[in-house]
Design an enzyme around this catalytic site. Sequence first.
Site, mmCIF file in Angstrom:
data_model
loop_
_atom_site.group_PDB
_atom_site.id
_atom_site.type_symbol
_atom_site.label_atom_id
_atom_site.label_comp_id
_atom_site.label_asym_id
_atom_site.label_seq_id
_atom_site.Cartn_x
_atom_site.Cartn_y
_atom_site.Cartn_z
ATOM 1 N N ILE A 75 0.422 6.929 4.395
ATOM 2 C CA ILE A 75 1.467 6.570 5.354
ATOM 3 C C ILE A 75 2.518 5.682 4.710
ATOM 4 O O ILE A 75 3.719 5.848 4.947
ATOM 5 C CB ILE A 75 0.845 5.894 6.591
ATOM 6 C CG1 ILE A 75 -0.015 6.902 7.364
ATOM 7 C CG2 ILE A 75 1.927 5.320 7.499
ATOM 8 C CD1 ILE A 75 -0.884 6.286 8.444
ATOM 9 N N GLY A 76 2.090 4.742 3.885
ATOM 10 C CA GLY A 76 3.054 3.855 3.226
ATOM 11 C C GLY A 76 4.042 4.619 2.375
ATOM 12 O O GLY A 76 5.251 4.361 2.414
ATOM 13 N N ASP A 101 -1.957 -7.308 -5.424
ATOM 14 C CA ASP A 101 -3.091 -7.420 -4.524
ATOM 15 C C ASP A 101 -2.693 -8.470 -3.495
ATOM 16 O O ASP A 101 -2.544 -9.660 -3.832
ATOM 17 C CB ASP A 101 -4.340 -7.860 -5.295
ATOM 18 C CG ASP A 101 -5.590 -7.893 -4.418
ATOM 19 O OD1 ASP A 101 -5.469 -8.128 -3.198
ATOM 20 O OD2 ASP A 101 -6.702 -7.703 -4.960
ATOM 21 N N LYS A 134 -8.449 -5.315 12.162
ATOM 22 C CA LYS A 134 -7.215 -4.644 12.590
ATOM 23 C C LYS A 134 -6.523 -5.421 13.703
ATOM 24 O O LYS A 134 -5.294 -5.531 13.738
ATOM 25 C CB LYS A 134 -7.521 -3.214 13.060
ATOM 26 C CG LYS A 134 -7.881 -2.241 11.960
ATOM 27 C CD LYS A 134 -6.870 -2.179 10.825
ATOM 28 C CE LYS A 134 -5.548 -1.540 11.190
ATOM 29 N NZ LYS A 134 -4.680 -1.328 10.000
ATOM 30 N N LYS A 145 -1.968 -1.850 -5.330
ATOM 31 C CA LYS A 145 -2.900 -2.191 -6.403
ATOM 32 C C LYS A 145 -3.052 -1.098 -7.460
ATOM 33 O O LYS A 145 -3.431 -1.387 -8.588
ATOM 34 C CB LYS A 145 -4.292 -2.486 -5.811
ATOM 35 C CG LYS A 145 -4.382 -3.779 -5.036
ATOM 36 C CD LYS A 145 -5.831 -4.198 -4.818
ATOM 37 C CE LYS A 145 -6.632 -3.156 -4.069
ATOM 38 N NZ LYS A 145 -8.035 -3.587 -3.864
ATOM 39 N N GLY A 162 0.805 -1.224 0.000
ATOM 40 C CA GLY A 162 0.000 0.000 0.000
ATOM 41 C C GLY A 162 0.829 1.260 0.000
ATOM 42 O O GLY A 162 0.437 2.262 0.595
ATOM 43 N N ALA A 163 1.963 1.247 -0.689
ATOM 44 C CA ALA A 163 2.888 2.385 -0.630
ATOM 45 C C ALA A 163 2.671 3.413 -1.732
ATOM 46 O O ALA A 163 3.510 4.289 -1.927
ATOM 47 C CB ALA A 163 4.336 1.883 -0.683
ATOM 48 N N TYR A 223 -14.425 -4.214 11.439
ATOM 49 C CA TYR A 223 -13.159 -3.500 11.242
ATOM 50 C C TYR A 223 -12.212 -3.726 12.418
ATOM 51 O O TYR A 223 -11.017 -3.981 12.222
ATOM 52 C CB TYR A 223 -13.419 -1.999 11.061
ATOM 53 C CG TYR A 223 -12.144 -1.178 11.008
ATOM 54 C CD1 TYR A 223 -11.249 -1.339 9.951
ATOM 55 C CD2 TYR A 223 -11.829 -0.266 12.010
ATOM 56 C CE1 TYR A 223 -10.072 -0.604 9.891
ATOM 57 C CE2 TYR A 223 -10.658 0.481 11.953
ATOM 58 C CZ TYR A 223 -9.782 0.305 10.898
ATOM 59 O OH TYR A 223 -8.610 1.028 10.862
#
Length: 273
Positions: free
Chosen positions: A18-19, A70, A168, A38, A13-14, A164
């Site tokens: 934040i990534g 993914d 997490k 993705k 997820g960069a 959620y």
Amino acid sequence: MNTLKGKTLFITGASRGIGLAIAKRAARDGANVVIAAKTAEPHPKLPGTIYSAAEEIEKEGGKALPLTVDIRFEDQLQAAVKQAVERFGGIDILVNNASAISLTGTLETPMKKFDLMFGVNVRGTYATTQACLPELLKAKNPHVLTLSPPLNMKAKWFQNHVAYTMAKYGMSMCVLGMAEEFRDRGVAFNALWPRTVIATAAINMIGGEEMMQASRTPEIMADAAHAILTRDSRTCTGNFFIDEDLLREAGVTDFAKYLVKPGTEPLPDFFLD
């Protein structure tokens, strides 16, 4: 050791948020970054792609490898790890940043959304870690950093969005268990979570501009991540770090620089009393 120069980071997820901030902070040291995300084509509602992220990383002085991944699919992860090793020779650090969010109650959470959160957050974190571990076990100072909260079992953190919260906490349980499993083999497993809301695309979709203005920038999480990833992996594992607390311990006193809107009081994040 206070630099990530020459280290290879695999960050999920960069492509934004934040990534990307963690990637750019590492790049300033001269690190290599594998962008496993993705978004290959511009998204109508979300900023950035793996290619725009790669450009930003290289402008900061790092080397980037943008890969469309993914993390719910093992074959894509295995292919990405193989390409990372071919390009950079190995993987030193994994950052499990990718996450799906839906702050909805039980009757308002379609099973498709439930499956997405568990597929990305829990299964994706587990699968990415599993795929990277053979390379991490060869590294000199291997770290796995997961963007997930301390395990706080108070009912109030479940009642409004149980799916959620479970998803997490599944990420956090990976940290808890794997830190012990690999303690004797020198791979560090730690979690990092923000004290306040962080200005990301997800927050913008949830709370709009008002919430964004009462947030801190992703750079606070990037600086905290850097402080963790430059520590000795054999003596820094099994921790659930909070960004502000960690940076205070490291001597940071100016947190105003992280505010989106100067002079505001940032909103507290979830899961912290």
